[in-house]
Design a protein around this motif. Structure first.
Motif, PDB file in Angstrom:
ATOM      1  N   THR A   1       0.797  -1.221   0.000  1.00 53.36           N
ATOM      2  CA  THR A   1       0.000   0.000   0.000  1.00 53.36           C
ATOM      3  C   THR A   1       0.827   1.266   0.000  1.00 53.36           C
ATOM      4  OG1 THR A   1      -0.119   0.106   2.396  1.00 53.36           O
ATOM      5  CG2 THR A   1      -1.847  -1.148   1.282  1.00 53.36           C
ATOM      6  N   GLY A   2       2.120   1.146   0.343  1.00 49.16           N
ATOM      7  CA  GLY A   2       2.961   2.322   0.423  1.00 49.16           C
ATOM      8  C   GLY A   2       2.756   3.105   1.700  1.00 49.16           C
ATOM      9  N   SER A   3       1.907   2.604   2.598  1.00 49.08           N
ATOM     10  CA  SER A   3       1.634   3.326   3.838  1.00 49.08           C
ATOM     11  C   SER A   3       2.659   2.972   4.905  1.00 49.08           C
ATOM     12  CB  SER A   3       0.229   3.000   4.335  1.00 49.08           C
ATOM     13  OG  SER A   3       0.120   1.624   4.617  1.00 49.08           O
ATOM     14  N   THR A   4       2.736   3.795   5.928  1.00 48.80           N
ATOM     15  CA  THR A   4       3.693   3.550   7.002  1.00 48.80           C
ATOM     16  C   THR A   4       3.117   2.595   8.021  1.00 48.80           C
ATOM     17  OG1 THR A   4       2.881   5.384   8.325  1.00 48.80           O
ATOM     18  CG2 THR A   4       4.638   5.880   6.733  1.00 48.80           C
ATOM     19  N   ALA A   5       3.983   2.134   8.920  1.00 49.45           N
ATOM     20  CA  ALA A   5       3.552   1.230   9.986  1.00 49.45           C
ATOM     21  C   ALA A   5       2.526   1.883  10.893  1.00 49.45           C
ATOM     22  CB  ALA A   5       4.766   0.762  10.780  1.00 49.45           C
ATOM     23  N   ALA A   6       2.406   3.203  10.881  1.00 49.77           N
ATOM     24  CA  ALA A   6       1.410   3.899  11.691  1.00 49.77           C
ATOM     25  C   ALA A   6      -0.007   3.476  11.321  1.00 49.77           C
ATOM     26  CB  ALA A   6       1.576   5.400  11.553  1.00 49.77           C
ATOM     27  N   CYS A   7      -0.190   2.948  10.131  1.00 53.90           N
ATOM     28  CA  CYS A   7      -1.512   2.483   9.715  1.00 53.90           C
ATOM     29  C   CYS A   7      -1.955   1.269  10.529  1.00 53.90           C
ATOM     30  CB  CYS A   7      -1.543   2.161   8.231  1.00 53.90           C
ATOM     31  SG  CYS A   7      -1.478   3.646   7.228  1.00 53.90           S
ATOM     32  N   GLN A   8      -1.074   0.768  11.350  1.00 54.90           N
ATOM     33  CA  GLN A   8      -1.428  -0.320  12.242  1.00 54.90           C
ATOM     34  C   GLN A   8      -2.605   0.106  13.120  1.00 54.90           C
ATOM     35  OE1 GLN A   8       1.721  -1.498  14.841  1.00 54.90           O
ATOM     36  NE2 GLN A   8       0.774  -3.431  15.314  1.00 54.90           N
ATOM     37  N   ALA A   9      -2.737   1.388  13.377  1.00 57.33           N
ATOM     38  CA  ALA A   9      -3.842   1.901  14.182  1.00 57.33           C
ATOM     39  C   ALA A   9      -5.180   1.668  13.502  1.00 57.33           C
ATOM     40  CB  ALA A   9      -3.641   3.388  14.461  1.00 57.33           C
ATOM     41  N   GLU A  10      -5.186   1.382  12.219  1.00 61.48           N
ATOM     42  CA  GLU A  10      -6.422   1.163  11.475  1.00 61.48           C
ATOM     43  C   GLU A  10      -6.652  -0.303  11.138  1.00 61.48           C
ATOM     44  OE1 GLU A  10      -6.024   3.609   8.042  1.00 61.48           O
ATOM     45  OE2 GLU A  10      -6.024   5.447   9.207  1.00 61.48           O
ATOM     46  N   TRP A  11      -5.692  -1.174  11.439  1.00 68.44           N
ATOM     47  CA  TRP A  11      -5.797  -2.574  11.051  1.00 68.44           C
ATOM     48  C   TRP A  11      -6.061  -3.443  12.268  1.00 68.44           C
ATOM     49  CZ3 TRP A  11      -3.467  -7.151  12.292  1.00 68.44           C
ATOM     50  CH2 TRP A  11      -3.704  -8.228  11.426  1.00 68.44           C
ATOM     51  N   LEU A  12      -6.869  -4.467  12.116  1.00 68.60           N
ATOM     52  CA  LEU A  12      -7.083  -5.478  13.147  1.00 68.60           C
ATOM     53  C   LEU A  12      -7.071  -6.847  12.486  1.00 68.60           C
ATOM     54  CD1 LEU A  12     -10.006  -4.024  15.275  1.00 68.60           C
ATOM     55  CD2 LEU A  12      -7.654  -4.380  16.000  1.00 68.60           C
ATOM     56  N   PRO A  13      -6.733  -7.863  13.250  1.00 65.82           N
ATOM     57  CA  PRO A  13      -6.810  -9.215  12.688  1.00 65.82           C
ATOM     58  C   PRO A  13      -8.245  -9.488  12.219  1.00 65.82           C
ATOM     59  CG  PRO A  13      -5.759  -9.242  14.850  1.00 65.82           C
ATOM     60  CD  PRO A  13      -6.305  -7.863  14.645  1.00 65.82           C
TER      61      PRO A  13
END
Length: 73
Positions: A7-19
């Motif tokens: 996606t080209g996004s940073t690891a900060a997008c972890q705040a938007e992802w869940l299993p």
């Protein structure tokens, strides 16, 4: 900061992802918080708000961790 190749996004997008499996959300959040605390990592406002919101669904969760020694960082 690590970038997601797809996606080209940073690891900060972890705040938007869940299993994908909802029953694993609390365990995921606990691990995320434990890692932040263990390594004394900062969380930006977006990440903090995401963690607080997710934690509301985990009232019985307990976070335990051991701090990594400064010379190991």
């Amino acid at each position: 900061m690590r970038r997601n190749r797809r996606t080209g996004s940073t690891a900060a997008c972890q705040a938007e992802w869940l299993p994908p499996t909802a029953t694993y959300h609390c365990a995921y959040v606990i691990g995320w918080v434990e890692t932040k605390l263990r390594w004394d990592l900062a969380a930006d406002d977006r990440e903090r708000e995401a963690l607080l919101g997710l934690a509301e669904d985990c009232p019985d969760a307990t976070v335990t961790y051991e701090t990594v020694p400064a010379d190991a960082k």
